[in-house]
Scaffold this motif. Sequence first.
Motif, PDB file in Angstrom:
ATOM      1  N   VAL A  43       0.971   5.304  33.331  1.00 17.90           N
ATOM      2  CA  VAL A  43       0.581   4.857  31.989  1.00 17.90           C
ATOM      3  C   VAL A  43       1.146   5.752  30.884  1.00 17.90           C
ATOM      4  CG1 VAL A  43      -1.374   4.393  30.473  1.00 17.90           C
ATOM      5  CG2 VAL A  43      -1.479   3.715  32.874  1.00 17.90           C
ATOM      6  N   THR A  44       0.998   7.046  31.007  1.00 21.62           N
ATOM      7  CA  THR A  44       1.431   7.958  29.944  1.00 21.62           C
ATOM      8  C   THR A  44       2.923   7.856  29.626  1.00 21.62           C
ATOM      9  OG1 THR A  44      -0.378   9.455  30.485  1.00 21.62           O
ATOM     10  CG2 THR A  44       1.427  10.365  29.181  1.00 21.62           C
ATOM     11  N   LEU A  48       4.509   6.660  26.015  1.00 26.64           N
ATOM     12  CA  LEU A  48       5.378   7.578  25.276  1.00 26.64           C
ATOM     13  C   LEU A  48       6.759   6.975  25.037  1.00 26.64           C
ATOM     14  CD1 LEU A  48       4.499  11.000  26.955  1.00 26.64           C
ATOM     15  CD2 LEU A  48       3.854  10.219  24.672  1.00 26.64           C
ATOM     16  N   ALA A  49       7.212   6.110  25.939  1.00 30.83           N
ATOM     17  CA  ALA A  49       8.529   5.492  25.793  1.00 30.83           C
ATOM     18  C   ALA A  49       8.532   4.333  24.804  1.00 30.83           C
ATOM     19  CB  ALA A  49       9.035   5.002  27.140  1.00 30.83           C
ATOM     20  N   LEU A  50       7.377   3.771  24.510  1.00 31.42           N
ATOM     21  CA  LEU A  50       7.315   2.587  23.655  1.00 31.42           C
ATOM     22  C   LEU A  50       7.929   2.799  22.272  1.00 31.42           C
ATOM     23  CD1 LEU A  50       6.455  -0.351  23.482  1.00 31.42           C
ATOM     24  CD2 LEU A  50       4.209   0.433  22.726  1.00 31.42           C
ATOM     25  N   PRO A  51       7.566   3.847  21.523  1.00 30.33           N
ATOM     26  CA  PRO A  51       8.199   4.028  20.207  1.00 30.33           C
ATOM     27  C   PRO A  51       9.716   4.210  20.296  1.00 30.33           C
ATOM     28  CG  PRO A  51       6.317   5.498  20.440  1.00 30.33           C
ATOM     29  CD  PRO A  51       6.538   4.855  21.765  1.00 30.33           C
ATOM     30  N   VAL A 136       4.668   1.048  39.197  1.00 28.44           N
ATOM     31  CA  VAL A 136       4.201   2.024  40.174  1.00 28.44           C
ATOM     32  C   VAL A 136       4.594   3.450  39.792  1.00 28.44           C
ATOM     33  CG1 VAL A 136       4.371   2.754  42.584  1.00 28.44           C
ATOM     34  CG2 VAL A 136       4.156   0.336  42.024  1.00 28.44           C
ATOM     35  N   ALA A 137       5.820   3.636  39.298  1.00 26.54           N
ATOM     36  CA  ALA A 137       6.320   4.996  39.082  1.00 26.54           C
ATOM     37  C   ALA A 137       6.850   5.254  37.677  1.00 26.54           C
ATOM     38  CB  ALA A 137       7.419   5.306  40.090  1.00 26.54           C
ATOM     39  N   ALA A 138       6.712   4.297  36.755  1.00 24.84           N
ATOM     40  CA  ALA A 138       7.181   4.446  35.370  1.00 24.84           C
ATOM     41  C   ALA A 138       8.675   4.729  35.283  1.00 24.84           C
ATOM     42  CB  ALA A 138       6.375   5.524  34.633  1.00 24.84           C
ATOM     43  N   LEU A 139       9.450   4.158  36.203  1.00 21.90           N
ATOM     44  CA  LEU A 139      10.905   4.338  36.212  1.00 21.90           C
ATOM     45  C   LEU A 139      11.614   2.999  36.091  1.00 21.90           C
ATOM     46  CD1 LEU A 139      11.210   6.990  39.050  1.00 21.90           C
ATOM     47  CD2 LEU A 139      11.667   7.344  36.633  1.00 21.90           C
ATOM     48  N   GLY A 140      11.074   2.102  35.307  1.00 23.87           N
ATOM     49  CA  GLY A 140      11.592   0.751  35.217  1.00 23.87           C
ATOM     50  C   GLY A 140      12.976   0.625  34.631  1.00 23.87           C
TER      51      GLY A 140
END
Length: 147
Positions: A43-44, A48-51, A136-140
């Motif tokens: 999630v974090t 953080l990557a959204l902006p 799963v791993a925030a590496l999309g």
Amino acid sequence: MAVVAIISLAVVIGAVIQGSIGFGYALVAVPAMVLLLPWAVPVTPLFLALPMTLLMSAREWRSIDLSGFALITAGRLLGTVAGVVLLVLAPKGYLSIVTGLLILTVALGSFLKPTFEVNKRTRLAGGVSSGVVGTVAALGGTPLALV
């Protein structure tokens, strides 16, 4: 406090790399978070990557391939559902192993740089892979960088 400083540095370095070559944020930030704050992944790093993602999209909006974007987004939605199922069904002890294997697989894929034709099928497959690995791993972003 040192943990927050290390993770913040990893996020900044990853964002600079991402802004320079188009991917790299998650390859730097996520492993640091997995090692230091495993409960904060995925999630974090996604929040953080959204902006950064929004700013890069606004800056490069003329270069966006809308048909490719639609295929990748559809695949990403399917992959996200599969990733959520994996997160719910995988025993907690195995989840860190799965996350580590996904990180290694993504890093190996980036290193080997396989060659294939970019078409509708590979874009959809990249979107599905991105959804699973991102959930799963925030590496999309890494499967998409390969496509």
